[in-house]
Write a protein that holds these residues in place. Structure first.
Motif, mmCIF file in Angstrom:
data_model
loop_
_atom_site.group_PDB
_atom_site.id
_atom_site.type_symbol
_atom_site.label_atom_id
_atom_site.label_comp_id
_atom_site.label_asym_id
_atom_site.label_seq_id
_atom_site.Cartn_x
_atom_site.Cartn_y
_atom_site.Cartn_z
ATOM 1 N N GLU A 49 0.821 -1.222 0.000
ATOM 2 C CA GLU A 49 0.000 0.000 0.000
ATOM 3 C C GLU A 49 0.854 1.271 0.000
ATOM 4 O OE1 GLU A 49 -0.858 0.208 4.829
ATOM 5 O OE2 GLU A 49 -2.309 0.986 3.408
ATOM 6 N N ASP A 50 2.083 1.193 0.519
ATOM 7 C CA ASP A 50 2.924 2.380 0.648
ATOM 8 C C ASP A 50 4.233 2.201 -0.109
ATOM 9 O OD1 ASP A 50 1.048 3.565 2.349
ATOM 10 O OD2 ASP A 50 1.991 2.708 4.135
ATOM 11 N N ARG A 75 -4.890 1.604 -4.421
ATOM 12 C CA ARG A 75 -4.135 1.729 -3.179
ATOM 13 C C ARG A 75 -2.663 1.331 -3.342
ATOM 14 N NH1 ARG A 75 -5.903 -1.668 2.164
ATOM 15 N NH2 ARG A 75 -4.375 -0.815 3.630
HETATM 16 CA CA LIG Z 1 -0.761 3.695 -1.838
#
Ligand SMILES: [Ca+2]
Length: 82
Positions: A49-50, A75
Motif C-alpha cells: 500500500e505504501d 491503493r
Molecule cells: Ca498507496
C-alpha cells in the motif's frame, strides 16, 4: 519470462505496466491506480500500500489473476516479485 500485467480498470483494461520489475515507488501517474492484475509468471507478486515496500501487503500467486477488493482498489504504491 511470461508477463505480469497491472491494470487501471477492474476488468483487466487500461494497462499500466507489462512485465514490471521491482518497483519501490510507482510514478505519480500510476500510483494508487491499480485495480486488477494478471500474474502469468512463475513468481509470486507482493504488492504494498505504501512506498518502499511498506504498509499492508498481499500476494498474487504464480499464474493467478486478481481483482482488487474495495479495500485494495487504487491503493498499491509498489511491488516486487520473487
Ligand atoms: Ca498507496
Amino acid at each position: 519470462m511470461d508477463p505480469i500485467c497491472v491494470f487501471d480498470g477492474s476488468d483487466f483494461t487500461g494497462l499500466l505496466e507489462n512485465n514490471p520489475v521491482w518497483t519501490p515507488a510507482l510514478p505519480a501517474g500510476k500510483n494508487d491506480r491499480i485495480s486488477s492484475i494478471i500474474n502469468d509468471s512463475d513468481y509470486r507478486l507482493r504488492v504494498f500500500e505504501d512506498n518502499n515496500y511498506q504498509g499492508a501487503w498481499i500476494e498474487i500467486g504464480p499464474h493467478q489473476s486478481w481483482v482488487a477488493s474495495a479495500e485494495w482498489d487504487n491503493r498499491i504504491s509498489g511491488y516486487f516479485m520473487y
